[in-house]
Design an enzyme around this catalytic site. Structure first.
Site, short mmCIF file in Angstrom:
data_model
loop_
_atom_site.label_atom_id
_atom_site.label_comp_id
_atom_site.label_asym_id
_atom_site.label_seq_id
_atom_site.Cartn_x
_atom_site.Cartn_y
_atom_site.Cartn_z
N CYS A 42 4.72 33.51 24.47
CA CYS A 42 3.55 32.68 24.73
C CYS A 42 3.08 32.85 26.18
O CYS A 42 2.56 33.90 26.51
CB CYS A 42 3.83 31.25 24.34
N GLU A 71 11.12 31.95 18.32
CA GLU A 71 12.37 31.17 18.37
C GLU A 71 12.43 30.05 17.34
O GLU A 71 13.51 29.67 16.89
CB GLU A 71 12.60 30.61 19.78
N HIS A 117 5.65 31.79 18.88
CA HIS A 117 7.01 31.43 19.28
C HIS A 117 8.00 31.86 18.19
O HIS A 117 8.25 31.09 17.26
CB HIS A 117 7.13 29.91 19.44
N1 GLN Z 1 -0.27 27.53 28.53
C1 GLN Z 1 -0.50 28.60 27.63
C2 GLN Z 1 -1.57 28.28 26.60
O1 GLN Z 1 -1.88 27.13 26.37
C3 GLN Z 1 0.80 29.01 26.94
C4 GLN Z 1 1.42 27.96 26.09
C5 GLN Z 1 2.84 28.22 25.73
O2 GLN Z 1 3.54 28.99 26.42
N2 GLN Z 1 3.34 27.56 24.71
O3 GLN Z 1 -2.13 29.17 26.01
#
Ligand code: GLN
Length: 540
Positions: free
Chosen positions: A384, A512, A510
């Protein structure tokens, strides 16, 4: 009750952090292994509607389900243990309960009535508890009540439990997790705190059926007898819950104590076959007897509180076992990483993982880590925000887009290589409005990810507002950054990898969240495999 679903309530006494989540997950695992369908629900007594807007320092990781609900991290344990996805119904908060009662009140559903904690709030709680049992999908619903007995916040939940125990007495039981502390000066285990906490439950009208006693030492017969006598439970319902080496040992320890058997007896359910837990035991055996060893770095800004990255560290454990390897994790604070110390901090690593996150704190450190992994051919996994940092780093250092950035941090950058998604531009409320939950992603043939997943179409869970800006895609592609995963409907870039690097992957989603004991996540498995290969080549 609308069908024959049985309910197990798990409460906690004496102190917090006794491990109700792991106990609930372990019990569910044992019941599942006996052929029952079980699910777990967490009732959280805070007023936030969900933990989505909570700082990880307050609450640890926010776990995301397939249906896009931001939930408590215990749901991650439930999924990792049971290998069954959870959903919105599995996490209820006081905020959610009040929100729906107040909505009903505004609609006029209680016309003429005073809306009160009892019965309106408790009815809503009871409704939410029974929701999971309604479709007949589960034989047993295990409901974990957050907090410790006696907390003001959890009183309506305990009252709802009391009512359900009374209304459906053959279908509900309470398992109370308590502490039996060891006083070293006296050289003794003490049962008084447990007695008091059961008394407190009794004051609220709830008699627990089973007591699980967290302890550092063995509970001998005399102690078990004493606890049984003072707390009105049968002898076989005093369960020793001794400190375990790993959370993955808990189902096995609970099986030895016959917790599942006692639960089934008390619920008037047939014992069925004995759970073999073959796969589970094979996993714990491999976990304790690794053949290889590797070290990876986790770069994030919440590393002081490891619970902030719970699913990532568990996914690493699963992937290590799958590779027959012990994985040491070096936790590195992104705020402390600079161009000057990056070599010293990262030189001994065989893999670099840059963690998710929000806001500007720690971003320069994360970018330094990406450069180091890219230039030194060290296996890299960016998740992310970690993937977004990889894109920014490539734009700045390879494409020479000076000061390229994400518009999350630098709204007017000349090179907004990561930018706000179109549908996010009209969003004004923070809570529950990100791009959340499972989305499809098509993998590019012959890419690293298609090799890792061994399939073309995957579904992974998201939690973000910003996204790769396709306006710059051609520049990236020309210079060796490949969009190896795309959303088939929208064309959004969900995965990037590098042409001239042995293993460099960034995912907008994600991975994970979907790693379980039985199904370790393919990307983590491939990441650890790459780190072992890197180690062999460079230090072996
Ligand atoms: N802050 C970033 C976004 O909103 C990444 C979010 C995250 O790492 N879960 O796109």
């Amino acid at each position: 009750m609308s069908n024959s679903t049985k309910y197990v309530f798990v409460t906690g006494g004496v102190t917090s952090s006794l491990g109700k989540g792991i106990l609930s997950a372990s019990l569910a695992k044992l019941l599942q292994a006996r052929g029952y369908t079980a699910t777990i629900q967490k009732l959280d007594p805070y007023i936030n509607v969900d933990p989505g807007t909570l700082n990880p320092y307050e609450h640890g990781e926010c776990f995301v389900t397939d249906d896009g609900t931001e939930t408590d991290l215990d749901l991650g344990h439930y999924e990792r243990f049971l290998d069954v996805p959870t959903s919105q119904a599995n996490n209820v908060t006081t905020g959610k309960i009040y929100q729906s009662v107040i909505e009903k009140e505004r609609k006029g559903e209680f016309l003429g009535k005073t809306v009160q904690v009892i019965p309106h709030i408790t009815d809503e709680i009871k409704h939410r508890i029974q929701l999971l049992g309604k479709n007949g999908d589960f034989d047993i619903v295990i409901t974990e009540i957050g907090g410790t007995i006696g907390d003001i916040e959890s009183l309506p939940y305990v009252e709802a439990v009391r009512q359900m125990m009374w209304e459906f007495e053959n279908d509900c039981i309470v398992v109370h997790l308590t502490l039996v502390p060891y006083l070293s000066a006296a050289g003794e285990l003490k049962t008084k705190p447990t007695q008091h906490s059961v008394k407190q439950l009794l004051e609220f009208g709830v008699q627990p059926n089973i007591l699980c006693c967290r302890t550092e030492h063995e509970l001998d017969l005399k102690l078990r007898r004493k606890i049984a006598k003072f707390c009105n439970v049968s002898m076989n319902a005093v369960i020793e819950a001794k400190d375990a080496e790993s959370i993955y040992d808990v189902p096995i320890l609970m099986q030895e104590e016959e917790l599942d058997k006692v639960v089934l007896e008390k619920l008037h359910l047939p014992i069925k076959s004995s759970p073999s837990l073959t796969k589970w035991k094979a996993f714990t055996k491999k976990l304790k007897n690794p053949v290889m060893e590797t070290t990876v770095g986790l770069i994030g800004k919440y590393v002081e509180l490891k619970d902030s990255y719970k699913s990532i560290s568990e996914a690493i454990i699963h992937a290590g076992v799958s590779n027959n390897s012990k994985v040491n994790v070096k936790w590195i604070h992104s705020e402390k990483l600079t161009e000057n110390n990056v070599h010293n901090e990262l030189k001994d690593l065989n893999g670099i993982l840059v963690a998710p996150g929000f806001g500007s704190r720690g971003i320069p450190g994360k970018i330094c880590a990406v450069t180091y992994a890219r230039e030194n051919n060290i296996p890299f996994l960016g998740i992310c925000l970690g993937m977004q940092c990889a894109v920014i780093e490539f734009a700045r250092n390879v494409l020479k887009f000076e000061d390229a950035h994400t518009t999350e941090i630098s709204e007017y950058t000349e090179y907004p290589v990561i930018s706000l998604m179109e549908e996010q531009k009209k969003v004004s409320n923070f809570g529950g409005t990100m791009r959340l939950g499972a989305y499809s992603c098509e993998l590019k043939a012959k890419s690293l990810v298609s090799k890792a997943y061994n399939t073309e179409l995957i579904k992974e869970r998201h939690r973000h507002r910003y996204e790769f800006n396709n306006q710059f895609l051609k520049d990236f592609e020309k210079n060796g950054m490949i969009p190896s995963g795309k959303n088939p409907k929208t064309g959004l870039v969900e995965i990037i990898e590098l042409k001239n690097h042995p293993w460099f992957i960034g995912t907008q989603f994600h991975p994970e969240y979907k790693s379980t004991v039985i199904n370790p996540h393919p990307l983590f498995v491939a990441f650890i495999d790459a780190s072992l290969k890197y180690k062999e080549k460079n230090n072996g």
